[in-house]
Motif scaffolding. Structure first.
Motif, PDB file in Angstrom:
ATOM      1  N   ASN A  27       0.844  -1.193   0.000  1.00  0.00           N
ATOM      2  CA  ASN A  27       0.000   0.000   0.000  1.00  0.00           C
ATOM      3  C   ASN A  27       0.879   1.241   0.000  1.00  0.00           C
ATOM      4  O   ASN A  27       1.601   1.509   0.946  1.00  0.00           O
ATOM      5  CB  ASN A  27      -0.904   0.022   1.224  1.00  0.00           C
ATOM      6  N   ILE A  28       0.795   1.978  -1.102  1.00  0.00           N
ATOM      7  CA  ILE A  28       1.715   3.086  -1.314  1.00  0.00           C
ATOM      8  C   ILE A  28       1.538   4.144  -0.242  1.00  0.00           C
ATOM      9  O   ILE A  28       0.450   4.623   0.018  1.00  0.00           O
ATOM     10  CB  ILE A  28       1.493   3.695  -2.704  1.00  0.00           C
ATOM     11  N   ARG A  38       1.646   4.062   2.948  1.00  0.00           N
ATOM     12  CA  ARG A  38       0.971   3.792   4.206  1.00  0.00           C
ATOM     13  C   ARG A  38       1.863   4.115   5.396  1.00  0.00           C
ATOM     14  O   ARG A  38       1.451   4.792   6.334  1.00  0.00           O
ATOM     15  CB  ARG A  38       0.537   2.315   4.252  1.00  0.00           C
ATOM     16  N   THR A  48      -6.888   0.778   0.575  1.00  0.00           N
ATOM     17  CA  THR A  48      -5.992  -0.077  -0.199  1.00  0.00           C
ATOM     18  C   THR A  48      -5.744   0.508  -1.583  1.00  0.00           C
ATOM     19  O   THR A  48      -6.674   0.986  -2.240  1.00  0.00           O
ATOM     20  CB  THR A  48      -6.605  -1.479  -0.347  1.00  0.00           C
ATOM     21  N   SER A  49      -4.523   0.435  -2.038  1.00  0.00           N
ATOM     22  CA  SER A  49      -4.169   0.968  -3.353  1.00  0.00           C
ATOM     23  C   SER A  49      -4.724   0.087  -4.466  1.00  0.00           C
ATOM     24  O   SER A  49      -4.943  -1.112  -4.291  1.00  0.00           O
ATOM     25  CB  SER A  49      -2.643   1.048  -3.495  1.00  0.00           C
ATOM     26  N   ASP A  50      -4.968   0.678  -5.615  1.00  0.00           N
ATOM     27  CA  ASP A  50      -5.387  -0.081  -6.781  1.00  0.00           C
ATOM     28  C   ASP A  50      -4.234  -0.981  -7.219  1.00  0.00           C
ATOM     29  O   ASP A  50      -3.072  -0.573  -7.198  1.00  0.00           O
ATOM     30  CB  ASP A  50      -5.752   0.877  -7.913  1.00  0.00           C
ATOM     31  N   LYS A  71      -1.019   1.556 -14.964  1.00  0.00           N
ATOM     32  CA  LYS A  71      -0.231   2.230 -13.931  1.00  0.00           C
ATOM     33  C   LYS A  71       1.250   1.915 -14.155  1.00  0.00           C
ATOM     34  O   LYS A  71       1.607   0.799 -14.516  1.00  0.00           O
ATOM     35  CB  LYS A  71      -0.652   1.752 -12.537  1.00  0.00           C
ATOM     36  N   ILE A  76      -1.190   9.535  -2.219  1.00  0.00           N
ATOM     37  CA  ILE A  76      -2.090   8.494  -1.710  1.00  0.00           C
ATOM     38  C   ILE A  76      -3.388   8.473  -2.506  1.00  0.00           C
ATOM     39  O   ILE A  76      -3.893   7.407  -2.861  1.00  0.00           O
ATOM     40  CB  ILE A  76      -2.365   8.714  -0.214  1.00  0.00           C
ATOM     41  N   SER A 105      -2.901   6.723  -5.745  1.00  0.00           N
ATOM     42  CA  SER A 105      -2.694   5.280  -5.663  1.00  0.00           C
ATOM     43  C   SER A 105      -4.002   4.508  -5.572  1.00  0.00           C
ATOM     44  O   SER A 105      -4.039   3.307  -5.811  1.00  0.00           O
ATOM     45  CB  SER A 105      -1.826   4.945  -4.442  1.00  0.00           C
ATOM     46  N   LYS A 106      -5.104   5.181  -5.234  1.00  0.00           N
ATOM     47  CA  LYS A 106      -6.372   4.480  -5.047  1.00  0.00           C
ATOM     48  C   LYS A 106      -7.000   4.038  -6.361  1.00  0.00           C
ATOM     49  O   LYS A 106      -7.860   3.158  -6.366  1.00  0.00           O
ATOM     50  CB  LYS A 106      -7.365   5.381  -4.322  1.00  0.00           C
ATOM     51  N   GLN A 131       0.325   8.616 -11.204  1.00  0.00           N
ATOM     52  CA  GLN A 131      -0.067   7.214 -11.173  1.00  0.00           C
ATOM     53  C   GLN A 131      -1.307   6.903 -12.004  1.00  0.00           C
ATOM     54  O   GLN A 131      -1.556   5.737 -12.306  1.00  0.00           O
ATOM     55  CB  GLN A 131      -0.336   6.786  -9.726  1.00  0.00           C
TER      56      GLN A 131
END
Length: 333
Positions: free
Chosen positions: A1-2, A4, A63-65, A71, A209, A212-213, A248
């Motif tokens: 998770n980027i 975090r 949580t990140s995609d 990406k 963040i 990253s989702k 991203q």
């Protein structure tokens, strides 16, 4: 998770300050949600989401995609493509049996196109997820022409794992309906207000963040229903491309309706997605497939219905035969 671990360390010293800012920003959000059906309720629900710094941090640390061809490291070039126009009357016909709105059907068609593209690029589409960051304008219609930005964001899980197009439509409708009832867009506007006032390093971290989702930015705009003219010449088609934000989100998807037709436009990083025309072409194929399914289902339904004319005809024939028998019996000696 980027982000975090870094986010936790960066946010911890400032939790109290962020919570105070959240409470102040809620008042600011009030002016931006007057387009919502129940603005007071929306603000109250947004306040619940943001109650306490811990819940605010949880909103940021979703949580990140997962990684995908959408990406990665960006190149220098951008690629654009657009679809053939889709008739809105056909879009409505596709959505009518399930009660799906025009937007639901358009997003489902786009999702099917993404599924086909990612599968061709080697992604296990049956066991992955792709999220879209969707901007939501929170201004009321009477303020639509004003300058400035008052929008929130919602994160939509696209139904790329669904193999059947009508199942994808049903899932898309359910998820879109859930987002319409959610205060997420208002909550995001609150967060924008918070981090817009925060030190730049914290704002940069929040931007990372947020990015990253999701994997794509997606927007759908209702354009003019009548033909517009430029210097006396009628404008045949209209389309636009969304800004390509962050580091991203490798692709932007926009849908614009104009003169009863809808067009999908894609802008993508040329290194990650060198062939966006494959997505727009598939978009048209998805709609043709869904329209065939709906028409076939309608024919099948009509074929299974009892024919009123035939039933009435049989009843009339039976009545005539009975009358003839009675007449013959009366003439017998």
């Amino acid at each position: 998770n980027i982000g975090r671990g870094r986010a936790g360390r960066a946010l911890t010293p400032s939790l109290d300050a962020i919570e105070r800012a959240a409470r102040k920003a809620l008042a600011t959000a009030g002016a931006a949600v007057d387009a919502v059906t129940h603005p007071r309720q929306a603000i109250d629900r947004a306040a619940s989401v943001l109650e306490g710094a811990g819940m605010l941090a949880a909103e940021l640390l979703k949580t990140s995609d997962p990684q995908s061809p959408l990406k990665g490291e960006f190149g220098m070039r951008k690629r654009v493509a657009w679809s053939k126009p889709i008739a809105i009357k056909d879009v409505k016909a596709i959505g009518a049996p399930s009660g799906a709105k025009v937007n639901d059907v358009l997003v489902a068609g786009m999702t099917g196109a993404l599924r086909a593209y990612l599968k061709r690029r080697g992604v296990d589409v049956d066991h992955t997820s792709v999220r879209a960051m969707v901007p939501v304008d929170l201004r009321p219609p009477e303020r639509a022409g004003e300058l400035g930005n008052e929008f929130g964001l919602v994160v939509l899980d696209l139904a790329v794992a669904g193999a059947d197009p009508m199942d994808r439509l049903a899932t898309t409708k359910a998820r879109m309906d859930a987002l319409k009832r959610s205060p997420e867009a208002v909550a995001m506007l609150v967060l924008f207000n918070i981090f817009g006032r925060a030190p730049k390093p914290l704002g940069d971290l929040a931007n990372e963040i947020f990015g990253s989702k999701a994997s794509v930015v997606m927007t759908n705009v209702v354009g003019p229903s009548k033909t517009l003219h430029l210097a006396g010449v009628p404008i045949d088609r209209m389309m636009f491309w969304v800004p390509h934000p962050g580091k991203q989100l490798g692709m932007g998807i926009s849908i614009l309706s104009y003169r009863g037709m809808a067009t999908l436009a894609v802008i993508a990083d040329g290194h990650l997605v060198p062939d966006p025309e494959a997505i727009t072409t598939r978009f048209n194929r998805e709609f043709a497939q869904m329209l065939r399914r709906v028409k076939a289902d309608a024919v099948g339904t009509n074929a299974r219905k009892p024919s009123v004319r035939t039933t009435a005809g049989n009843a009339a024939a039976g009545s005539t035969a009975a009358s003839q028998r009675t007449s013959r019996e009366r003439r017998r000696p």
